[in-house]
Scaffold this motif. Structure first.
Motif, PDB file in Angstrom:
ATOM      1  N   VAL A 195     -23.029  -6.289 -12.690  1.00 51.55           N
ATOM      2  CA  VAL A 195     -23.072  -5.836 -11.302  1.00 51.55           C
ATOM      3  C   VAL A 195     -21.943  -4.831 -11.125  1.00 51.55           C
ATOM      4  CG1 VAL A 195     -22.921  -6.502  -8.877  1.00 51.55           C
ATOM      5  CG2 VAL A 195     -24.072  -7.992 -10.515  1.00 51.55           C
ATOM      6  N   ILE A 196     -22.319  -3.563 -11.043  1.00 48.15           N
ATOM      7  CA  ILE A 196     -21.370  -2.467 -10.857  1.00 48.15           C
ATOM      8  C   ILE A 196     -21.852  -1.613  -9.696  1.00 48.15           C
ATOM      9  CG2 ILE A 196     -20.597  -2.417 -13.269  1.00 48.15           C
ATOM     10  CD1 ILE A 196     -22.537  -0.076 -13.713  1.00 48.15           C
ATOM     11  N   HIS A 197     -20.978  -0.744  -9.189  1.00 47.43           N
ATOM     12  CA  HIS A 197     -21.336   0.082  -8.033  1.00 47.43           C
ATOM     13  C   HIS A 197     -22.644   0.835  -8.219  1.00 47.43           C
ATOM     14  CE1 HIS A 197     -17.042  -0.475  -6.910  1.00 47.43           C
ATOM     15  NE2 HIS A 197     -17.623  -0.653  -5.754  1.00 47.43           N
ATOM     16  N   ALA A 198     -22.900   1.351  -9.400  1.00 49.16           N
ATOM     17  CA  ALA A 198     -24.114   2.129  -9.653  1.00 49.16           C
ATOM     18  C   ALA A 198     -25.384   1.302  -9.504  1.00 49.16           C
ATOM     19  CB  ALA A 198     -24.058   2.739 -11.055  1.00 49.16           C
ATOM     20  N   ASN A 199     -25.275  -0.030  -9.573  1.00 46.52           N
ATOM     21  CA  ASN A 199     -26.443  -0.890  -9.445  1.00 46.52           C
ATOM     22  C   ASN A 199     -26.714  -1.325  -8.010  1.00 46.52           C
ATOM     23  OD1 ASN A 199     -26.891  -0.750 -12.178  1.00 46.52           O
ATOM     24  ND2 ASN A 199     -25.803  -2.636 -12.631  1.00 46.52           N
ATOM     25  N   GLY A 200     -25.888  -0.883  -7.079  1.00 45.92           N
ATOM     26  CA  GLY A 200     -26.123  -1.202  -5.676  1.00 45.92           C
ATOM     27  C   GLY A 200     -27.295  -0.402  -5.154  1.00 45.92           C
ATOM     28  N   GLY A 201     -28.207  -1.050  -4.440  1.00 42.63           N
ATOM     29  CA  GLY A 201     -29.372  -0.368  -3.882  1.00 42.63           C
ATOM     30  C   GLY A 201     -30.458  -1.356  -3.510  1.00 42.63           C
ATOM     31  N   GLN A 202     -31.668  -0.865  -3.419  1.00 46.77           N
ATOM     32  CA  GLN A 202     -32.819  -1.659  -3.006  1.00 46.77           C
ATOM     33  C   GLN A 202     -33.644  -2.073  -4.223  1.00 46.77           C
ATOM     34  OE1 GLN A 202     -33.527  -2.454   0.324  1.00 46.77           O
ATOM     35  NE2 GLN A 202     -31.539  -1.529   0.739  1.00 46.77           N
ATOM     36  N   TYR A 203     -33.954  -3.360  -4.324  1.00 51.03           N
ATOM     37  CA  TYR A 203     -34.764  -3.893  -5.415  1.00 51.03           C
ATOM     38  C   TYR A 203     -36.036  -4.502  -4.853  1.00 51.03           C
ATOM     39  CZ  TYR A 203     -30.802  -3.310  -8.525  1.00 51.03           C
ATOM     40  OH  TYR A 203     -29.789  -2.769  -9.260  1.00 51.03           O
ATOM     41  N   SER A 204     -37.135  -4.286  -5.549  1.00 51.87           N
ATOM     42  CA  SER A 204     -38.409  -4.898  -5.169  1.00 51.87           C
ATOM     43  C   SER A 204     -39.227  -5.119  -6.434  1.00 51.87           C
ATOM     44  CB  SER A 204     -39.173  -4.017  -4.174  1.00 51.87           C
ATOM     45  OG  SER A 204     -39.407  -2.732  -4.711  1.00 51.87           O
ATOM     46  N   ALA A 205     -40.337  -5.828  -6.294  1.00 52.64           N
ATOM     47  CA  ALA A 205     -41.209  -6.110  -7.432  1.00 52.64           C
ATOM     48  C   ALA A 205     -42.635  -5.708  -7.078  1.00 52.64           C
ATOM     49  CB  ALA A 205     -41.167  -7.587  -7.792  1.00 52.64           C
ATOM     50  N   ARG A 206     -43.311  -5.129  -8.054  1.00 50.92           N
ATOM     51  CA  ARG A 206     -44.725  -4.773  -7.910  1.00 50.92           C
ATOM     52  C   ARG A 206     -45.506  -5.712  -8.826  1.00 50.92           C
ATOM     53  NH1 ARG A 206     -45.185   0.905  -9.592  1.00 50.92           N
ATOM     54  NH2 ARG A 206     -44.284   1.306  -7.565  1.00 50.92           N
ATOM     55  N   VAL A 207     -46.466  -6.440  -8.240  1.00 47.34           N
ATOM     56  CA  VAL A 207     -47.272  -7.395  -8.996  1.00 47.34           C
ATOM     57  C   VAL A 207     -48.715  -6.922  -8.962  1.00 47.34           C
ATOM     58  CG1 VAL A 207     -47.956  -9.822  -9.246  1.00 47.34           C
ATOM     59  CG2 VAL A 207     -45.702  -9.255  -8.305  1.00 47.34           C
ATOM     60  N   THR A 208     -49.341  -6.903 -10.137  1.00 46.08           N
ATOM     61  CA  THR A 208     -50.707  -6.419 -10.254  1.00 46.08           C
ATOM     62  C   THR A 208     -51.576  -7.476 -10.909  1.00 46.08           C
ATOM     63  OG1 THR A 208     -49.888  -4.153 -10.498  1.00 46.08           O
ATOM     64  CG2 THR A 208     -52.138  -4.565 -11.222  1.00 46.08           C
ATOM     65  N   ASP A 209     -52.794  -7.636 -10.372  1.00 49.12           N
ATOM     66  CA  ASP A 209     -53.817  -8.444 -11.025  1.00 49.12           C
ATOM     67  C   ASP A 209     -55.099  -7.622 -11.036  1.00 49.12           C
ATOM     68  OD1 ASP A 209     -55.048  -8.706  -8.531  1.00 49.12           O
ATOM     69  OD2 ASP A 209     -54.772 -10.866  -8.394  1.00 49.12           O
TER      70      ASP A 209
END
Length: 67
Positions: free
Chosen positions: A30-44
């Motif tokens: 966990v470093i400053h460059a990893n700060g941001g928005q995370y989400s997941a895309r799930v496909t079936d």
């Protein structure tokens, strides 16, 4: 819920993270460059759904914490 097989793609600030295709994703280190928005895309077989974003904020204290 989806119908197997399910595929996963994790996103950082809306862009795919290379190799992040497991059911979970760990930010390490966990470093400053990893700060941001995370989400997941799930496909079936019926389509794709993208989760809501979760924000990771990385701060550096100006004064070391004391206990």
């Amino acid at each position: 819920m989806g119908t197997a097989p399910l595929t996963y793609q994790w996103l950082f600030n809306g862009q795919p993270i290379a190799g992040a295709t497991a059911t979970s994703y760990r930010v390490d280190p966990v470093i400053h460059a990893n700060g941001g928005q995370y989400s997941a895309r799930v496909t079936d077989k019926t389509g794709t759904l993208t989760s809501s974003s979760a924000a990771l904020t990385v701060t550096t204290p100006l004064v070391p914490p004391s206990v």
